[in-house]
Design a protein around this motif. Sequence first.
Motif, PDB file in Angstrom:
ATOM      1  N   MET A  61       0.803  -1.233   0.000  1.00  0.00           N
ATOM      2  CA  MET A  61       0.000   0.000   0.000  1.00  0.00           C
ATOM      3  C   MET A  61       0.836   1.283   0.000  1.00  0.00           C
ATOM      4  SD  MET A  61      -3.097   0.151  -0.446  1.00  0.00           S
ATOM      5  CE  MET A  61      -4.574   1.056  -0.279  1.00  0.00           C
ATOM      6  N   PRO A  62       1.796   1.435   0.939  1.00  0.00           N
ATOM      7  CA  PRO A  62       2.527   2.702   0.997  1.00  0.00           C
ATOM      8  C   PRO A  62       3.331   3.001  -0.276  1.00  0.00           C
ATOM      9  CG  PRO A  62       3.284   1.168   2.705  1.00  0.00           C
ATOM     10  CD  PRO A  62       2.148   0.526   2.023  1.00  0.00           C
ATOM     11  N   TYR A  63       3.636   1.973  -1.071  1.00  0.00           N
ATOM     12  CA  TYR A  63       4.430   2.222  -2.265  1.00  0.00           C
ATOM     13  C   TYR A  63       3.593   2.774  -3.415  1.00  0.00           C
ATOM     14  CZ  TYR A  63       7.897  -0.412   0.241  1.00  0.00           C
ATOM     15  OH  TYR A  63       8.787  -0.818   1.191  1.00  0.00           O
ATOM     16  N   LYS A  64       2.281   2.635  -3.257  1.00  0.00           N
ATOM     17  CA  LYS A  64       1.438   3.027  -4.385  1.00  0.00           C
ATOM     18  C   LYS A  64       1.608   4.502  -4.729  1.00  0.00           C
ATOM     19  CE  LYS A  64      -2.089  -0.489  -4.448  1.00  0.00           C
ATOM     20  NZ  LYS A  64      -3.462  -0.858  -4.154  1.00  0.00           N
ATOM     21  N   ARG A  65       1.769   5.281  -3.687  1.00  0.00           N
ATOM     22  CA  ARG A  65       1.890   6.700  -3.973  1.00  0.00           C
ATOM     23  C   ARG A  65       3.157   7.001  -4.770  1.00  0.00           C
ATOM     24  NH1 ARG A  65       2.525  11.923  -0.014  1.00  0.00           N
ATOM     25  NH2 ARG A  65       3.085  13.269  -1.749  1.00  0.00           N
ATOM     26  N   GLN A  66       4.175   6.188  -4.547  1.00  0.00           N
ATOM     27  CA  GLN A  66       5.440   6.466  -5.203  1.00  0.00           C
ATOM     28  C   GLN A  66       5.489   6.014  -6.655  1.00  0.00           C
ATOM     29  OE1 GLN A  66       7.058   5.348  -1.551  1.00  0.00           O
ATOM     30  NE2 GLN A  66       6.240   7.424  -1.405  1.00  0.00           N
ATOM     31  N   MET A  67       4.560   5.153  -7.010  1.00  0.00           N
ATOM     32  CA  MET A  67       4.594   4.612  -8.366  1.00  0.00           C
ATOM     33  C   MET A  67       3.240   4.795  -9.012  1.00  0.00           C
ATOM     34  SD  MET A  67       6.489   1.150  -7.209  1.00  0.00           S
ATOM     35  CE  MET A  67       6.878   0.618  -8.819  1.00  0.00           C
ATOM     36  N   GLN A  68       3.226   5.502 -10.080  1.00  0.00           N
ATOM     37  CA  GLN A  68       1.947   5.780 -10.727  1.00  0.00           C
ATOM     38  C   GLN A  68       1.979   5.434 -12.187  1.00  0.00           C
ATOM     39  OE1 GLN A  68      -1.094   6.658  -9.711  1.00  0.00           O
ATOM     40  NE2 GLN A  68      -0.248   6.202  -7.695  1.00  0.00           N
ATOM     41  N   ILE A  69       0.781   5.290 -12.754  1.00  0.00           N
ATOM     42  CA  ILE A  69       0.705   4.975 -14.173  1.00  0.00           C
ATOM     43  C   ILE A  69      -0.370   5.829 -14.831  1.00  0.00           C
ATOM     44  CG2 ILE A  69      -0.833   3.036 -13.658  1.00  0.00           C
ATOM     45  CD1 ILE A  69       0.308   1.684 -16.211  1.00  0.00           C
ATOM     46  N   PRO A  74       4.641  11.249  -7.837  1.00  0.00           N
ATOM     47  CA  PRO A  74       5.243   9.944  -7.568  1.00  0.00           C
ATOM     48  C   PRO A  74       6.722   9.967  -7.921  1.00  0.00           C
ATOM     49  CG  PRO A  74       4.045   9.900  -9.631  1.00  0.00           C
ATOM     50  CD  PRO A  74       3.795  11.233  -9.030  1.00  0.00           C
ATOM     51  N   GLU A  75       7.442   9.013  -7.400  1.00  0.00           N
ATOM     52  CA  GLU A  75       8.854   8.915  -7.753  1.00  0.00           C
ATOM     53  C   GLU A  75       9.022   8.302  -9.114  1.00  0.00           C
ATOM     54  OE1 GLU A  75      12.288   7.785  -5.495  1.00  0.00           O
ATOM     55  OE2 GLU A  75      10.962   7.697  -3.741  1.00  0.00           O
ATOM     56  N   ILE A  76       8.119   7.337  -9.388  1.00  0.00           N
ATOM     57  CA  ILE A  76       8.210   6.651 -10.670  1.00  0.00           C
ATOM     58  C   ILE A  76       6.868   6.808 -11.360  1.00  0.00           C
ATOM     59  CG2 ILE A  76       8.447   4.402 -11.790  1.00  0.00           C
ATOM     60  CD1 ILE A  76      10.078   3.632  -9.215  1.00  0.00           C
ATOM     61  N   LEU A  77       6.942   7.194 -12.627  1.00  0.00           N
ATOM     62  CA  LEU A  77       5.691   7.364 -13.348  1.00  0.00           C
ATOM     63  C   LEU A  77       5.764   6.559 -14.630  1.00  0.00           C
ATOM     64  CD1 LEU A  77       2.945   8.818 -13.545  1.00  0.00           C
ATOM     65  CD2 LEU A  77       4.105  10.650 -14.771  1.00  0.00           C
ATOM     66  N   VAL A  78       4.737   5.724 -14.843  1.00  0.00           N
ATOM     67  CA  VAL A  78       4.665   4.984 -16.098  1.00  0.00           C
ATOM     68  C   VAL A  78       3.716   5.741 -17.006  1.00  0.00           C
ATOM     69  CG1 VAL A  78       4.092   2.781 -17.177  1.00  0.00           C
ATOM     70  CG2 VAL A  78       4.986   2.829 -14.835  1.00  0.00           C
ATOM     71  N   CYS A  79       4.222   6.188 -18.170  1.00  0.00           N
ATOM     72  CA  CYS A  79       3.361   6.908 -19.103  1.00  0.00           C
ATOM     73  C   CYS A  79       3.094   6.002 -20.285  1.00  0.00           C
ATOM     74  CB  CYS A  79       4.041   8.182 -19.589  1.00  0.00           C
ATOM     75  SG  CYS A  79       4.371   9.327 -18.269  1.00  0.00           S
ATOM     76  N   ASP A  80       1.864   5.504 -20.376  1.00  0.00           N
ATOM     77  CA  ASP A  80       1.538   4.559 -21.446  1.00  0.00           C
ATOM     78  C   ASP A  80       0.851   5.313 -22.574  1.00  0.00           C
ATOM     79  OD1 ASP A  80       1.085   2.364 -22.961  1.00  0.00           O
ATOM     80  OD2 ASP A  80      -0.028   1.242 -21.430  1.00  0.00           O
ATOM     81  N   GLU A  81       1.530   5.580 -23.607  1.00  0.00           N
ATOM     82  CA  GLU A  81       0.991   6.340 -24.738  1.00  0.00           C
ATOM     83  C   GLU A  81       0.336   7.623 -24.264  1.00  0.00           C
ATOM     84  OE1 GLU A  81       1.530   5.589 -27.689  1.00  0.00           O
ATOM     85  OE2 GLU A  81       1.925   3.447 -27.776  1.00  0.00           O
ATOM     86  N   SER A  82       1.004   8.304 -23.363  1.00  0.00           N
ATOM     87  CA  SER A  82       0.344   9.404 -22.686  1.00  0.00           C
ATOM     88  C   SER A  82       0.240  10.660 -23.519  1.00  0.00           C
ATOM     89  CB  SER A  82       1.077   9.740 -21.395  1.00  0.00           C
ATOM     90  OG  SER A  82       1.020   8.640 -20.559  1.00  0.00           O
ATOM     91  N   VAL A  83       1.036  10.789 -24.543  1.00  0.00           N
ATOM     92  CA  VAL A  83       0.956  12.042 -25.306  1.00  0.00           C
ATOM     93  C   VAL A  83       0.519  11.788 -26.740  1.00  0.00           C
ATOM     94  CG1 VAL A  83       2.625  13.261 -23.892  1.00  0.00           C
ATOM     95  CG2 VAL A  83       3.421  11.924 -25.840  1.00  0.00           C
ATOM     96  N   TYR A 113      10.826   8.164 -15.153  1.00  0.00           N
ATOM     97  CA  TYR A 113       9.704   7.782 -16.013  1.00  0.00           C
ATOM     98  C   TYR A 113       9.979   6.507 -16.766  1.00  0.00           C
ATOM     99  CZ  TYR A 113       8.449  12.730 -15.410  1.00  0.00           C
ATOM    100  OH  TYR A 113       8.136  13.941 -14.888  1.00  0.00           O
ATOM    101  N   LEU A 114       8.888   5.710 -16.897  1.00  0.00           N
ATOM    102  CA  LEU A 114       8.884   4.639 -17.887  1.00  0.00           C
ATOM    103  C   LEU A 114       7.985   5.157 -18.983  1.00  0.00           C
ATOM    104  CD1 LEU A 114       8.399   1.331 -15.889  1.00  0.00           C
ATOM    105  CD2 LEU A 114      10.357   1.993 -17.269  1.00  0.00           C
ATOM    106  N   PHE A 115       8.532   5.432 -20.111  1.00  0.00           N
ATOM    107  CA  PHE A 115       7.774   6.146 -21.129  1.00  0.00           C
ATOM    108  C   PHE A 115       7.478   5.219 -22.304  1.00  0.00           C
ATOM    109  CE2 PHE A 115       6.783   9.300 -24.276  1.00  0.00           C
ATOM    110  CZ  PHE A 115       6.170  10.297 -23.547  1.00  0.00           C
TER     111      PHE A 115
END
Lengths: 560, 578, 312, 342
Positions: A385-393, A471-480, A506-508
């Motif tokens: 749970m606490p890690y969720k804030r740090q990693m987003q998609i 977040p510390e890590i952000l996954v951007c899936d076809e975000s732009v 970022y994971l882009f």
Amino acid sequence: MTTENLLEIKNLHVSFRLGKSETFEALKGVNYVIPKNSVVALVGESGSGKSVSAMAIMDLLPRANTVIAPESGLVFEGVDLLKQSEKQRRALCGKQISMIFQDPMTSLNPVYKVGDQIVEVLRLHKPLSKAAAKQRAVELLREVGIPDPETRINSYPHEMSGGQQQRVMIAMAIACEPKLLIADEPTTALDVTIQKQIIELLIKLKATHGMSVLFITHDLELVREIADHVVVMHRGVIKEQGASEQVFTAPKDPYTRALLACRPTIDKRPIRLPVVEDFLAGREHELPQGERSRGVLASDPIVLEVRNLKKTFRVKQGLFSHKEVAAVKDVSFKLARGKTLGIVGESGSGKTTLGKTILRLNSCEGGEVIYEGKNLMSLSDKEFMPYKRQMQIVFQNPYASLNPRFTVGDILLEPMRVHGIHDSDKDRAEHAMQLLKRVGLDEKAFNKYPHEFSGGQRQRVSIARCLTMKPEILVCDESVSALDVSVQAQVLNLLQELQDEYGMSYLFISHDLNVVKYISDEVLVMNHGEMVEYANADELYRQPKHAYTQKLLAAIPGRG
Amino acid sequence: QVADMGKTLHTYFEAPESGFDPAKYSDHYSGEVNSSIFESLLAYDYLARPQTLVPRLAELPQILDDGKTFIFKIKPGIYFADDAAFKGKKREVTAQDVVYTIQRIVDPNSRGAPWDFMFKGKVIGLDAKIEAAKNKPFDFDKPIEGLKALDRYTFQIKLLRPDYNMPYIMAAPATGIVAREVIEAYGEESEAHPVGTGPYMLKSWQRRNRIVLVANPNYRGHQYKPATGNGIQIDQTVAKQLEGKTFPRIGTIDIRVIETPQASWLSFLNGQLDTHPRLGYNYARLIAPENALTGKYLSLGWRYFREAEADITYYMFNMDDKVVGGYALEKVALRRAIAFSYNQAKELSIIRNNQGLAAQSPLAPQINGYDPNFRNVLGRYSPSRGNALLDMFGYKDCDKDGWRELPGCKPLKITYMTSTGADGRDQEELLLKGFNAIGIKLDIEKMNFSDLLKNRQGGTYQFAGGAWGQDYPDAENFMQLLYGPNAGPVNESRFRNKDFDKLYDQIAAEPPSEARNERLRQMSRIVAAYVPWIYNINRIRTHIAHPWVSGYKPHPDNMPHWYFLDIDAAKQRAGTSK
Amino acid sequence: MSAYLLRRIWQMIPTLAGVILLVFFLFNVFGGDPAAILAGKIASKEKIEAIRDQLGLNAPIWVQLWIFVKQVFTFDFGNSWSTNEAVSAIILQKAPVSLTVMLQVWLLDAIIAVTLAVAVAYKRGSLTDRAVMGICTAAMSISLLLYVVVGQWLLGYKLEIFPVLGWSDDLWTNVSTYAPLPILLLLFVSVAPSLRLYRSFVVEETSHDYARTARAKGASEHRVMFVHVLRNAAVPIVTNLAMALPGLFVGSFVVEMVFSIPGLGKEIVTAVLRSDFPVIKAITVYLAILTMVVNLLVDLLYKWLDPRVELK
Amino acid sequence: MTQQASYGFWRAAGKRLWADKLARVCMAILAIYFAMAVASGLGWIAADWNEEVGVSYANPSFLGEDYPNPQGKNSMISQEVLVIDDKQKAVDPLAPYYAEIEQRAAAYEQEELKPSWTLPLGGDKWGRDILAKVIQAGEVSITVGVAAAALAVLVGTLLGAIGGYFGGKLGDLLEWFYNIFTSVPYILLVLAFAAVFGKGISTVILVLGFTGWTGTYRLIRSEYIKQRGRDYVMAANAIGASHARKMFVHILPNVSHLILVQLSQLVVDFIKAEVILSFLGLGVPTDAVSWGIMINEVMPELVLGKWWQLAAVATVMSTFVVAFGLFTDLLRDALDPKASRR
Ligand SMILES: Nc1ncnc2c1ncn2[C@@H]1O[C@H](COP(=O)(O)OP(=O)(O)OP(=O)(O)O)[C@@H](O)[C@H]1O
Ligand SMILES: Nc1ncnc2c1ncn2[C@@H]1O[C@H](COP(=O)(O)OP(=O)(O)OP(=O)(O)O)[C@@H](O)[C@H]1O
Ligand SMILES: [Mg+2]
Ligand SMILES: [Mg+2]
């Protein structure tokens, strides 16, 4: 004259009722024509009314709150569609005019197999037997580049990747060889090779059936390649239209000029990307000069390490048996703090799955994801749970991932409440407003519901939702991918600023190799669930090692 | 075979039957069917009022020893209906069958022997035999003093005490004579294979839905000869219809179970039913608001009968209860006050739609000893007198909550027990209004019918409703309900009064007479004075039949006498096909 | 999948155990004493005891419970206490009767309610929609008993469209003459609530994008609603329909009472009122098994209807 | 201007609801009913509904008097004059008190009100004013219907949400419970509940509520099973929403339509069902009345042509039910942002 024009759009006014007295005018008197056997490209800023004008042609705007002004006209082969009955107009749909929708995931019926959905349109308009229609559906899927179409026709939409869904949409739209094909961002979710294949297909159809295409896209390179005419839209009005060559070489309207100027290029990596406003205001020279240097050094601190990740889906076959689909096979990489890892690859190669699995939105069959020294995969739900804030998609399907009963305000405040960011809702709302502005949406968006937005706007809402948590890590899936070049630049600039400021990683995931090149420090290439190449961005673009990577780079529009 | 097999009588039951074994089931509707299939030794005259016994299988008995010994001569040459159990032989009724039948009635193994009270404690030697049969099969063959077949056709019953009601018991449907071979052949399934000597046989049976009887070809045929005697009245119209005919006339009796009054009423209206006994109260009032057919119903030519039933409904107090029971003055006053608060007239007119008589004594109309002119002079509706009495005996509202307390200011609340499933709301409302008017708190407690029975029979209640219908048409059958030594399941109110008991002993052992009637009135006065019961009503029932049905006359014993009926088939067809 | 099935079937055992225990407990505490009723007019204590002995009610609790368990596994519940008829015979005779009426009600209700629901959902917010829903709600507020009583009088007697009551041995006669009126009246009360419910489900789906796609394909509005939208709304509709399934065997007390239909509905009510435990036991157990089977099928159906559903 | 309207799923819905004219009419009607129920509960109106102010089946005023009304005359019938004879006196232990009884009773004797021949909406069989009766009945029925439905929907939603959302062991447990619960004959359950809770209106509410949740449970469960796999739930999961939050903040608004139809459905059902409980001995007390009881009373009255009680109760009840039903429908529309905005 009229005989040469397939469709004439005359003085089209469309507005939406928002509240009791509030209305929003999405199209403010739009005029353009689609000649027979031609490709007309509709370009323009996200939210400028491109999809609305397409939907108006098909009579698909939500009846509940749409008003089309009486002076408008839609003349199709000499007949004014607006004067026709609902039934008559419906009869045209699918057969004479068909459309590829922008948001394939929500546009496919989730409870029917994709094959059946294609068969349906075939059988609605053509006297085909079931078997013959099925046969044709397989062919169509093959034509749009879906591997193994014989089994794929039995998949449900949710079992397909974003690009695969989009191709199903395309197959459905071209099934009956319509006179007019409206393609709303048909290739956003497709990798360049497939994109190329699709474009070739469309051009072939145009040639063999005399089909016209209304092509809505943000990809100006693509427009230049295929369009005969270009229509440039901005905030519900047409800024400029004309033959493709003329618009690209001698744009008259300053907006068009600005738009063309904003195109990112694969060989430049400015500190900050220019946006339309810069050109409109004549500030393009005030932009910080110089290039960004990219790349990861061995000394860079690692925030996330993925080791041998595996993910297999079980797909039902018949009532009791199932087969396994390996979406991700043995992927490993390291993500450095404040760096971006670009992930590219064929559509359906497992990019989305990889992103979701890292965030434990999917279960996984093997492998480790090390974050802060812990293997996230082996944590219990509670410990995670606490890690969720740090990693987003940021999801690939922004529309489906937005709760339809929430306003944008609710959507943005929600994560801040969950994680106790800011003390009061007032502060949170202020923060949300700022973010909205930074992703290029205006204040009014705050109280609107997801279905009231354009595709690109929804995508920006999704981005803003993730950014609320920093977040510390952000996954951007076809975000732009659904954004026009200017807004895209704006969002990329924002991501870059956040990275600079807070050291976000970022994971882009993207098909747009220009964008990937621009934003990534490292690039990971995937094919059929496997990691085929993993290297520093510059190096990879300069010297692609793997054959697949080479093929990919060669297919970039404007290059070949 | 005298019956016309082409004729069918359609009639109905308002509640489902259980089974056609006279000894095993005590419900009324099974009894109705049994009374047409089986025959008892005696019967009631069809048209005579008051109810008069006439011979059936046997002649009227010879009474010896002042009512302790009865000798029945069975008519020779009466045969049971054919059945596989007789192995193709004709089977004649004998005295031995009577001995067997009576023993079966008290055999505890026949589903608890619901009718055993008719003989238990009365017949010499029988109780010992019952005792011996606990958890063992009943020994039918061991002879006893009380029940004897003196010869093939002579049956004798010997009692411990004089009981002039024994002949009536021998006319009850429960004492319908059965053949041992049949009972033993079918065992547990005896209720589905009734074989008797009566005019009809069971043809088909869809349980709790439809019963079809057909005329018994072995039946000897019957001709109606009205009884004669002092004070006996005969309905001459019906007598004319019966004259000179041999019964039964109708080949098939088709009985449906129709449980809602409207359904049976409509079925009658459109000719699906030929007779409609026991019309719903509101329909009775609809067709005959002033107790005679009116308007369009008159013009239809219906046969209409309005008959008092031999039954009574009442409220009872548990005389053993600490609050409402007892014989001290203030207890009598409390019960009297409650009786004052009860509005019998409203019960009759509003709840019962005037289909009843205001009951004046523990007795019911249509029975020996009932005096239609007798009035319960203490029983009137007068809440003010009730309040006065309560004031006088110290039932004051001590805590000023609007409710009276017991003398000495102990809390007072009376619980009325009633059963779930039945709609008694009207009665409850009326009761409650009465109690409110005299300031006594009434609590209404609903429970399972079986729990209610248990509480009533076990004496663990305060106040409850009761009802009694005749087993035989004599006052004794009703007065036993208040007889001290019967306190318990029979005398549920547990009323004990020496004078009453003495009078009861007398009337129980003597034949009807004017002196006996006066004793009965005296008993009623005692009951009125101590108020173990608050009388409710004696029901009146309305019965109708279509004009094509002749010979129809409801009898107070409530048993249908289908074999006296006839149908004009042509008119029936015309009436049904409209 | 088969593991899931196996698990669900395995789970039927604790459910049956629960049913057995609960019914046994409830009956023993609240069910009343059948002996008091069986004993007839004048029942002494000994007599009631004797009957209790005969019925086995005086045996130790665990013995009675064991008998119950045995009965469940042999499907032989003995004879009814109040009528002495074999319980299996009662159920075999009466359940088909109830089914004759109720199955038709169920089917017609489903067809009418679904069709109407789709129709009014399409016209959502229009006057027709509001009017239909208003009438439905008003119709719902009246009790079945009143419908039945008035219907029997008006349609059975006054207008002579149907027989006032009756039931025969012949299935076809029943279906063609005796069942229609009860069915019609039952539909009066059952359609309105289903319609309201289904309309709601359908409305919920109409605004989804896939409906737009279907329109873009040129599918008629009819096809959009019935093929695309309805299938997506099917999960809750099927749930609702399935919930009513076990009840089909049990019938409707009111209707059976008023129209003299020899179904199971009357049987259950009388069984409880008469404390006829063998009948209660049998019906409860059969009902429990039926409920479980139906629920399992429905859960499987969910998966088939909506492939996104995951059975956990 | 935008900040204030934050987090307003429910508030926004309320606003949209208020904007609808029809909804305002419904709310007004419901407000009147609830006000009447409260006023009657406080004894401000219809407190004397139980008084027998008219003759039996008094005609409604607009029909005029109905003289040959046999029931009317009967209800005015005078009591038979009875003389206590000596034989009776001799056995009566209270005989010595006769004089005192008469004397004291006289003080209690009040001027008997002459019952009137007509009443505004007619009278019932006891001669009670149907207007007052129907108001009083409304208090009971509305309380019972609304409270019990709310309880049932609450229980059903809670269990359904848990069962559908979590599935697995917890879901199995709830299914187990549901299967058992629905298999046991209703009457037995009701009797058991009644024995535990005692008598009175609150028991009726509890019994109806705790036995009526099953339908809601199953529907909500199925809907949660369907919704839990949706992308927006995954998105909520990704932002770290807890299970409770996903269930009740995210999914619940998306199944609210179901809850609302169930609610309005159950209100009707319970108003009707309450009378069945009366047969089982735990309905409304004898000195109270409900719409269900009134409807039950009218069946025999109809045969006699006394239609006014039915007319009164049917009108009043269906108005309430329709207003309530429409209100929930409109609320449902208001909760759905995609519904038309007019
Ligand atoms: N149903 C609706 N109700 C209210 N406003 C709407 C609705 N649909 C679209 N809009 C608004 O109309 C405008 C034009 O939307 P449209 O979908 O045509 O944009 P677009 O040009 O296709 O943009 P994109 O490239 O981002 O898809 C947007 O500002 C959007 O917010
Ligand atoms: N829920 C599922 N069930 C079965 N198969 C699935 C499921 N989700 C994805 N797949 C399959 O897994 C493979 C990888 O899918 P994924 O969505 O990760 O691709 P992707 O690389 O993101 O493609 P795109 O660029 O088109 O979005 C695809 O073949 C897809 O069909
Ligand atoms: Mg768009
Ligand atoms: Mg993807």
